[in-house]
Design an enzyme around this catalytic site. Structure first.
Site, PDB file in Angstrom:
ATOM      1  N   GLY A 625       1.200  -1.357   0.089  1.00 20.80           N
ATOM      2  CA  GLY A 625       0.232   0.232   0.307  1.00 20.80           C
ATOM      3  C   GLY A 625       0.494   0.723  -0.213  1.00 20.80           C
ATOM      4  O   GLY A 625       1.760   1.446   0.992  1.00 20.80           O
ATOM      5  N   GLY A 627       0.222   5.509   1.239  1.00 17.50           N
ATOM      6  CA  GLY A 627      -0.339   6.739   1.904  1.00 17.50           C
ATOM      7  C   GLY A 627       0.711   7.571   1.869  1.00 17.50           C
ATOM      8  O   GLY A 627       1.045   7.619   0.818  1.00 17.50           O
ATOM      9  N   GLY A 628       0.184   8.952   2.452  1.00 17.10           N
ATOM     10  CA  GLY A 628       0.157  10.555   2.815  1.00 17.10           C
ATOM     11  C   GLY A 628       1.539  10.155   3.509  1.00 17.10           C
ATOM     12  O   GLY A 628       2.531  10.753   3.817  1.00 17.10           O
ATOM     13  N   TYR A 629       1.764   9.391   4.550  1.00 11.73           N
ATOM     14  CA  TYR A 629       2.649   9.234   5.472  1.00 11.73           C
ATOM     15  C   TYR A 629       4.321   8.235   4.345  1.00 11.73           C
ATOM     16  O   TYR A 629       4.771   9.039   4.845  1.00 11.73           O
ATOM     17  CB  TYR A 629       2.202   7.807   6.095  1.00 11.73           C
ATOM     18  CG  TYR A 629       4.205   7.902   7.549  1.00 11.73           C
ATOM     19  CD1 TYR A 629       3.915   8.654   8.341  1.00 11.73           C
ATOM     20  CD2 TYR A 629       4.560   6.620   7.120  1.00 11.73           C
ATOM     21  CE1 TYR A 629       5.207   8.568   9.502  1.00 11.73           C
ATOM     22  CE2 TYR A 629       5.640   6.639   8.344  1.00 11.73           C
ATOM     23  CZ  TYR A 629       5.206   7.032   9.261  1.00 11.73           C
ATOM     24  OH  TYR A 629       6.948   7.258   9.557  1.00 11.73           O
ATOM     25  N   GLY A 630       3.731   7.626   3.733  1.00 14.58           N
ATOM     26  CA  GLY A 630       4.700   7.159   2.525  1.00 14.58           C
ATOM     27  C   GLY A 630       3.813   5.567   2.589  1.00 14.58           C
ATOM     28  O   GLY A 630       2.900   4.945   1.863  1.00 14.58           O
ATOM     29  N   LYS A 631       4.693   4.548   1.610  1.00 16.69           N
ATOM     30  CA  LYS A 631       5.191   3.020   1.270  1.00 16.69           C
ATOM     31  C   LYS A 631       4.788   2.770   2.277  1.00 16.69           C
ATOM     32  O   LYS A 631       5.394   2.802   3.607  1.00 16.69           O
ATOM     33  CB  LYS A 631       5.712   2.836   0.820  1.00 16.69           C
ATOM     34  CG  LYS A 631       6.111   3.636  -0.974  1.00 16.69           C
ATOM     35  CD  LYS A 631       7.131   2.875  -2.006  1.00 16.69           C
ATOM     36  CE  LYS A 631       6.212   3.830  -3.163  1.00 16.69           C
ATOM     37  NZ  LYS A 631       7.528   3.109  -3.792  1.00 16.69           N
ATOM     38  N   VAL A 632       4.031   0.975   2.637  1.00 12.86           N
ATOM     39  CA  VAL A 632       3.417   0.596   3.522  1.00 12.86           C
ATOM     40  C   VAL A 632       4.080  -1.484   2.493  1.00 12.86           C
ATOM     41  O   VAL A 632       3.578  -1.690   1.962  1.00 12.86           O
ATOM     42  CB  VAL A 632       2.172   0.198   4.029  1.00 12.86           C
ATOM     43  CG1 VAL A 632       2.175  -0.650   5.265  1.00 12.86           C
ATOM     44  CG2 VAL A 632       1.725   1.132   4.179  1.00 12.86           C
ATOM     45  N   ASP A 742      -9.420  10.441  11.847  1.00 16.74           N
ATOM     46  CA  ASP A 742      -9.320  10.900  10.309  1.00 16.74           C
ATOM     47  C   ASP A 742      -9.456   8.912  10.007  1.00 16.74           C
ATOM     48  O   ASP A 742      -9.308   8.071   9.412  1.00 16.74           O
ATOM     49  CB  ASP A 742      -7.700  10.752   9.445  1.00 16.74           C
ATOM     50  CG  ASP A 742      -7.207  10.675   7.952  1.00 16.74           C
ATOM     51  OD1 ASP A 742      -9.116  10.342   7.635  1.00 16.74           O
ATOM     52  OD2 ASP A 742      -6.865   9.980   7.578  1.00 16.74           O
TER      53      ASP A 742
END
Length: 946
Positions: A625, A627-632, A742
């Protein structure tokens, strides 16, 4: 430090500064602009202190994230600031009026920060300004009249702020302005008809504001207007001017959800029209019968009051991707010529949505091609036994805009074991490794509904604009967003060698940041979101301007500077090392002790090498995945444990203190319905959070059909109850209490037993603490954060975050569980759509058909609870404790219609449903994931709203 040491250090600094002054030459930035820059910088809050490294006297300083470039020499002999670009640097604070003193400024770029306050009227004094780029901030107040007197302004972007008040009539003076991008604000009042005389206007984007009044008929006289997009405003009681049918250059007209009345004008006279959206209004009368432009890709007249028949002139449109006439009062036959005459290539598709009308038959036998989707649901012809072969179209949905992620082709070779290098599978040189640069990019008003058939055309357009080869570009991912707008992550590979050099990097950044890539008729205007440099690139200063110093003198200065610096450094080192050596061991012990204090019970500190080993060096195959934080990434630890590893992108890194504060907060949250933190990594300029792995993905995956089977009603109710219990724990039993801020379907994860767990506390805020008087405030005042569609409207308006804000967001999730819909899709809001269906007695028409059989009484109760959670007024919503209690009551009367996919399910009796329910099972059960023991206290607390 003793006096002699201090003297030597000062002498060293003085000599270095003198040499540097000689190095940069005689010319310096204009004194008044130096002072202005200091004030401008002081008004901004820079968490990474990037601005501290800027010396206003330098001729030119360029960084990949920021540009301060005074490279215009005027008659006074000084250099003047020409570019001030501070894109995506997480700056807060406000804009100083001293900006007006930068008299030669051409580019003012503060995009994608968190800057608040108002737009200074003094910006109107910068007569040289070409680009005013303030979008993606938190600016408020009204637009200054003075901005209308910028004679050289070509682009004004203030979208995605909180600007209010009217559009100044002075904007009619902006004769060179081509791009008005002011969408997603709170701009109100009438569109000034004086804007009809703007000679250069190309793109007019004011969607999602509070505009009212009427649409200016004079806009039809704008000589160069290509795109007019004013969706989601309030022109109630007015009509679409008939003159809009004579806009000779128009490519796209979007007037969705504007409260418009009257009939649809004849748009057949617009030769290049490619996109026409008039949905969600009160338009009536028949559909015009004249044929639209052959370039048309999208026609959306849905959700109006149109009557009459469907014209056959919708056939023979070679590029048509979507025709939606749904939810009108159309009668007669469906002309099969629309799909019979379609000539679609392999990757083209066509959506024909005629649902929700009064159509009685189809003109000929239905036999559409495989890539044509027809929707007839809600028409009388679906009940007509004489209509053959239409059953498959009576339950279909129109589908969503296709999104996707690029997947690299399989290759047998590998890249060097070095961060940042990848195999460019599109490069004709096989097994060619290089370090790419990633660009966040968004089409703001595309003229298409489906990007897939235009993907190759986009790659050619983009690389031609950059003078790149087509194999240098990979579209890493693309996704349709609200608007609709198309967000992308682009990956650029160097053409020669394994890395871009500094001049190539600056050229690439400037091409996007200064809109040097020509606009496209098909793809429309674009947004530059971010520019990501990873290893092996240096986040440093790429260029400095040349001075007038001769090569020989320059060499002498450099040699002298380094020699002097070396001698002084040696002297300072001998003195300081001798005095400091005895304290070195003590300091080392102190640092180690400080580090030990960062250790948190129950949370493991991982090394970077452990994380790299767990994820196969963060390979694409391990990524699950983004997201805004980075990759998972999915990782397997040395002990065999499977974990999810969230790796922060460059722009997401926090300070060490903030990072450990977040970890400390997460370590105190322990509940079966919250995702558990396993550990973290904080080394080599990397920040990673390690969580328990959730093998069944997100709730949104299962509602979107990505799961193997669609969840039944019973399973959806269990997920709702588990999620609510997790949020209730945050509100009432966490110490201190926490507001999530959120909650959404992608933040509710499902473990191997389909137990729901709430995740992603990146935006969470601690609940208010008691004041001196002992009274606990009812809210936290904070900058609005969250996800569109889930945001509490009262929080959005007042910036006051309460526990009821989480209740609203969870209510939206409940509606998703019941309907399968997205919170916002094609301009429709799920809360509004379900409310309308419920009030009209058509509640069951919006229930997700993939859910299968369900008990009507339970669904009604669940729907009523969800809508109560989504009330506009905070006080009308239930508390989270009431939500859990009501879900418990619904669960108690829900029949056991499926087997819970968990070995822990206990086969114990549960109350049967009432006689009115359509489902009755003899074997009943209660699953452990919804028992009262899930809360630490074992009971649902009876508390007043916080």
């Amino acid at each position: 430090m003793i006096d002699s040491e201090l003297f030597i250090v000062r002498a060293f600094i003085f000599l270095t500064v003198c040499c540097f002054t000689l190095f940069v030459g005689a010319q310096v930035t204009h004194p008044s602009e130096v002072g202005a820059l200091k004030v401008i910088r002081s008004r901004l809050t820079d968490p990474k202190k990037n601005l501290d490294s800027w010396n206003e006297g330098d001729p030119c300083v360029k960084k990949w994230k920021g540009v301060l470039c005074p490279n215009t020499t005027s008659s006074d002999g000084y250099l003047h600031v020409r570019e001030l670009q501070l894109l995506n640097m997480n700056l807060s604070g406000s804009l100083a009026p001293e900006l007006g003193k930068l008299s030669q400024l051409q580019i003012l770029d503060f995009m994608w920060n968190q800057i608040g306050g108002s737009i200074p009227k003094e910006i109107g004094d910068i007569k040289t300004l070409r680009l005013l780029l303030l979008n993606g901030n938190q600016l408020s107040g009204s637009l200054p009249e003075e901005l209308g007197y910028l004679p050289n302004l070509t682009r004004i972007q203030i979208d995605e702020n909180q600007i209010s008040g009217p559009l100044p009539m002075s904007f009619a003076n902006l004769n060179k302005t081509k791009h008005f991008h002011m969408n997603n604000n709170s701009i109100s009042g009438q569109i000034p008809p004086e804007l009809s005389r703007l000679p250069s206007l190309l793109h007019f984007l004011l969607d999602n504001n509070n505009l009212s009044g009427y649409l200016p008929p004079g806009f039809s006289q704008l000589p160069n207007l290509l795109i007019m997009q004013v969706d989601n405003n309030n022109f109630s009681g007015t009509t679409i001017p008939a003159t809009y049918g004579s806009m000779k250059k128009l490519l796209k007209l979007s007037l969705r959800n504007c409260g418009l009345l009257g009939t649809i004008p004849d748009f057949s006279g617009i030769p290049e029209l490619g996109y026409l959206d008039l949905s969600g209004n009160q338009l009536d009368g028949p559909i015009p019968t004249k044929k639209l432009s052959l370039n048309i890709t999208t026609i959306d007249f849905s959700n109006n009051k149109l009557n009459g028949s469907i014209p056959e002139t919708f056939s023979g449109l070679p590029f048509l991707q979507k025709l939606s006439l749904a939810n009108n009062s159309l009668t007669g036959s469906v002309p099969s010529a629309i799909w019979e005459n379609a000539t679609l290539t392999r990757n083209q598709s066509l959506i024909l949505d005629f649902g929700g009308n009064s159509l009685t038959n189809i003109s000929r036998v239905v036999s559409p091609p495989a890539n044509v989707t027809i929707v007839l649901q809600g028409n009388p012809l679906c009940l007509n036994p004489n209509q053959q072969n239409i059953t498959q179209f009576c339950g279909a949905s129109a589908g969503e805009q296709p999104s996707g992620t690029s997947v690299n082709a399989t290759t047998i070779c590998g890249c060097p074991v070095q961060d940042g290098y990848e195999i460019n599978t599109k490069d004709p040189r096989q097994c060619y490794c290089a370090a790419p640069i990633r660009v966040g990019y968004r089409l703001k008003s595309p003229g298409i509904w489906d990007f897939v058939p235009y993907r190759e055309a986009f790659e050619k357009y983009m690389t031609a604009g950059l003078t790149f080869e087509i194999h240098q570009l990979t579209i890493e991912s693309f996704v349709w967003e609200e608007g609709p707008r198309l967000g992308m992550y682009l990956k650029f590979f160097p053409g020669n060698g394994s890395m871009f050099n500094s001049s190539e990097i600056l050229h690439l950044r400037s091409a996007f940041a200064e809109w040097l890539i020509p606009d496209s008729d098909i793809f429309g205007p674009y947004e530059f979101l971010n520019f990501t440099l990873r290893e092996p690139y240096d986040d440093g200063i790429f260029t400095t301007s040349k001075s007038g110093t001769s090569k020989g003198a320059l060499a002498g200065i450099i040699i002298g500077t380094f020699a002097g610096a070396f001698i002084l450094c040696a002297i300072v080192s001998i003195i300081i090392v001798r005095r400091r050596y005895t304290g070195l061991n003590a300091a080392s012990r102190k640092r180690q002790t400080s580090r030990i204090r960062m250790k948190i019970d129950g949370v493991k500190s991982f090394t970077f090498s452990e994380m790299a080993l767990a994820t196969n060096t963060f390979s694409d195959s391990s990524q699950v995945g983004v997201g805004g934080y980075g990759k998972v990434y999915k990782g397997i630890l040395a002990n065999g444990s499977v974990v999810a590893i969230k790796r922060a992108e460059e722009g997401s890194l926090q300070g060490s203190k903030e990072f450990f504060t977040e970890i400390e907060m997460l370590s105190r949250l322990h509940h079966r319905n919250l995702v558990s933190l396993v550990g973290y990594c904080d080394e080599q300029d990397e920040q990673m959070l390690v969580y328990e792995f959730m093998p069944n993905g997100t709730l949104r995956d299962h509602l979107s059909g990505k799961g193997k089977d669609a969840p039944s009603f019973s399973m959806r109710l269990r997920i709702a109850l588990g999620s609510a219990r997790g949020i209730l724990y945050l509100h009432t039993e966490a110490d201190p209490p926490i507001f999530h801020r959120d909650i959404k379907a992608t933040n509710i994860l499902l473990d191997s037993k389909f137990v729901a767990k709430v995740a992603d506390f990146g935006l969470s805020r601690l609940a208010p603490v008691p004041e001196n008087s002992g009274v606990v405030p009812g809210h936290v005042s904070t900058v609005v954060k969250g996800t569109p569609g889930y945001l509490d409207p009262e929080y959005f308006l007042t910036h006051k975050l309460t526990d009821k804000s989480d209740v609203y967001s969870l209510g939206v999730v409940f509606l998703e569980l019941l309907t399968g819909m997205h919170p916002i899709s094609h301009g429709k809001n799920i809360v509004r759509e379900v409310n309308v269906a419920n009030q009209s007695g058509m509640m069951f028409s919006v229930i997700d058909k993939r859910m299968g059989p369900y008990p009507p009484e339970c669904v009604e109760k669940f729907m009523a609870l969800a809508l109560r959670c989504c009330e506009d007024e905070t006080d009308s919503r239930p508390s989270m404790a009431e939500v859990v209690r009501e879900l418990d009551n619904i669960w108690a009367i829900t029949p056991a219609d499926d087997v819970v996919p968990t070995a822990a399910a206990k086969r114990t009796p549960r109350q049967t449903t009432s006689a009115s329910s359509s489902l009755v099972h003899s074997t009943l059960y209660t699953s452990t994931d919804v028992s009262g023991s899930d809360l630490l206290s074992g009971v649902v607390p009876n508390i007043a709203p916080r």
